[in-house]
Scaffold this active site. Structure first.
Site, PDB file in Angstrom:
ATOM      1  N   HIS A   7       0.821  -1.206   0.000  1.00 28.62           N
ATOM      2  CA  HIS A   7       0.000   0.000   0.000  1.00 28.62           C
ATOM      3  C   HIS A   7       0.859   1.262   0.000  1.00 28.62           C
ATOM      4  O   HIS A   7       2.040   1.224   0.328  1.00 28.62           O
ATOM      5  CB  HIS A   7      -0.979   0.052   1.187  1.00 28.62           C
ATOM      6  N   HIS A  79       4.015   7.035   3.808  1.00 28.88           N
ATOM      7  CA  HIS A  79       4.944   5.908   3.662  1.00 28.88           C
ATOM      8  C   HIS A  79       4.489   4.966   2.557  1.00 28.88           C
ATOM      9  O   HIS A  79       3.349   5.029   2.102  1.00 28.88           O
ATOM     10  CB  HIS A  79       5.124   5.149   4.980  1.00 28.88           C
ATOM     11  N   GLU A 130       7.660   0.873   5.085  1.00 28.38           N
ATOM     12  CA  GLU A 130       7.107  -0.175   5.928  1.00 28.38           C
ATOM     13  C   GLU A 130       7.325  -1.497   5.201  1.00 28.38           C
ATOM     14  O   GLU A 130       7.159  -1.574   3.981  1.00 28.38           O
ATOM     15  CB  GLU A 130       5.598   0.084   6.133  1.00 28.38           C
TER      16      GLU A 130
HETATM   17 CO    CO Z   1       1.181   1.241   6.320  1.00 30.43          CO
END
Ligand code: CO
Length: 134
Positions: A7, A79, A130
């Site tokens: 994502h 992020h 991440e």
């Molecule tokens: Co995230």
């Protein structure tokens, strides 16, 4: 080592307005808002055919995105999340390569119920990264 883009997370000052932009202007499928108190955010998941967008709004006093929104009052990309097969192996490789893992350095359970790590933006071209075990 890294696999699919899981994502892109976008911090937003107004979750309702951001959700409407993705749902109405861009015609995307969006979820109801989900409170994630342990992460200090309320999230709306936008489902795209090949990945997800997460709209993040601060939740609570010590939200990790509050400072980001102070610096970026209109919102912005917060992020990117990449998938890995084995988060412990990935963590070890990253540490061996000199990358800094944020927090206590140990994986914790992320927004999708799977173990995640966050990596220092200074080690990744100014981007908070991440890593999620998919
Ligand atoms: Co995230």
């Amino acid at each position: 080592m890294i696999g699919r883009l899981n994502h892109v997370a976008i911090a937003v000052p107004d979750l309702g307005a951001a959700t409407a932009t993705y749902r109405d202007t861009l015609g995307a499928k969006v979820s109801e808002p989900v409170d994630l108190p342990e992460h200090g955010v309320t999230t709306v998941f936008v489902e795209l055919p090949n990945t997800k967008i997460e709209l993040l709004k601060p939740l609570g006093e010590k939200s990790p995105i509050a400072k980001f929104l102070e610096k970026n009052p209109d919102g912005g990309i917060h992020h990117l999340c990449y998938e890995v097969d084995d988060i412990e192996a990935a963590r070890q490789k990253l540490v061996d390569e000199g990358a800094r893992v944020l927090g206590d350095g140990k994986p914790r359970i992320g927004a999708h119920g799977k173990p995640v790590l966050f990596l220092h933006p200074k080690d990744f071209i100014g981007t908070l990264v991440e890593i999620e075990q998919a």
